[in-house]
Scaffold this motif. Structure first.
Motif, short mmCIF file in Angstrom:
data_model
loop_
_atom_site.label_atom_id
_atom_site.label_comp_id
_atom_site.label_asym_id
_atom_site.label_seq_id
_atom_site.Cartn_x
_atom_site.Cartn_y
_atom_site.Cartn_z
N ASN A 195 38.31 33.03 -18.70
CA ASN A 195 39.39 32.04 -18.60
C ASN A 195 40.62 32.49 -19.38
OD1 ASN A 195 40.40 29.32 -17.93
ND2 ASN A 195 40.34 29.06 -20.17
N ARG A 253 32.44 32.89 -19.76
CA ARG A 253 33.41 32.07 -19.01
C ARG A 253 34.69 31.86 -19.81
NH1 ARG A 253 29.85 27.22 -16.15
NH2 ARG A 253 28.79 28.57 -14.60
N ARG A 283 26.40 32.77 -21.22
CA ARG A 283 27.25 32.50 -20.05
C ARG A 283 28.52 31.75 -20.43
NH1 ARG A 283 24.72 29.33 -15.04
NH2 ARG A 283 23.65 31.34 -14.74
#
Length: 281
Positions: free
Chosen positions: A11, A7, A3
């Motif tokens: 981003n 992310r 995860r």
């Protein structure tokens, strides 16, 4: 793929898209400004400011009537819009703070700020131009004042909210009535911010074209009577840029250069005052 790694990738994608969008907008902004400066600077001379437009097809002439008309319309709009904007912002920040009515007024002002200016032009056309039976500088000034008021109102509210409440309490302790506290303490503390809001409001309306097409229209002759159709710089630029003559195009570039330089000058003064205001805090 865990995860955290997902992310980080998301981003980076969002950051890349944001930077690309910012660069794309900045590119066109710089391109437009440089084009105006390059083509407009060569058209700057005394004739531009001191002579009236020459007949179509003739060389020479200037935009004296448009400069004077634009100045008269902007001054009248400022006389109407600045006091209403400041008094409205004062009510929101001082007398109606946190009330439902003040929140309603703030929301309406925010909507008015984002409202297309042509809508304001058609509104003023329906309430002033049609009943009067003719275009006029007064109608143009009212349209610009309606556009100016929400900007000044919201800026005034925000600047007054930044003044510490303890200053008011200290003045109250000395027995000063509320209106004197506002005039002598709050306004003085927020003077730079208020002035900045006024500059931004004036700079906003100084570049408007659409509302003037429906209100003051235009006038090929020199006039200082606001009760008649008045020439304005922005409408003249629009008409000359669409015209078939090269001389008109040159004058349009020169007038565009003057407007860009004026707005840039006012914006720099506003930002200088804001930075100076917060550097003292």
């Amino acid at each position: 793929m865990d995860r955290i790694k997902k992310r980080k990738i998301a981003n980076k994608i969002a950051l890349s898209l944001s930077v690309f969008a910012a660069c794309l907008g900045l590119f066109w902004l710089v391109f437009i400004i440089l084009s105006v400066l390059q083509k407009g600077f060569s058209a700057i001379n005394w004739s531009l400011f001191l002579k009236d437009p020459a007949p179509p097809g003739f060389s020479g002439g200037g935009l004296r009537s448009a400069f004077v008309g634009q100045g008269i319309i902007t001054v009248i709009a400022s006389i109407v819009g600045i006091p209403i904007g400041i008094m409205g912002g004062t009510f929101l920040a001082e007398y109606g703070r946190n009330s439902k009515f003040s929140k309603l007024v703030s929301d309406i002002a925010d909507i008015m700020i984002s409202l297309p200016s042509i809508v304001v032009g058609t509104f003023v056309y329906s309430i002033m131009v049609r009943p009067m039976g003719h275009f006029s500088g007064y109608a143009g000034a009212v349209a610009l004042a309606i556009i100016m008021i929400p900007t000044i109102l919201r800026t005034t509210e925000e600047m007054l909210n930044l003044v510490p409440w303890e200053l008011r309490e200290a003045a109250f302790a000395l027995g000063a009535p509320y209106y004197k506290v506002i005039k002598d303490v709050v306004y003085r503390s927020a003077a730079a911010g208020l002035f900045t809001g006024v500059l931004l409001g004036v700079a906003r309306v100084a570049t408007e074209t659409a509302p003037l097409l429906f209100t003051s229209f235009n006038n090929p002759f020199f006039t200082i009577n606001p009760n008649q159709p008045m020439p304005s710089l922005t409408v003249t630029i629009y008409q000359y840029a669409m015209g078939p003559y090269e001389e008109w195009h040159k004058l349009a570039w020169g007038a565009s250069f003057v407007i860009v330089a004026t707005v840039l000058f006012l914006s720099l003064i506003g930002r200088f005052l804001i930075n100076r205001r917060f550097s003292k805090r």
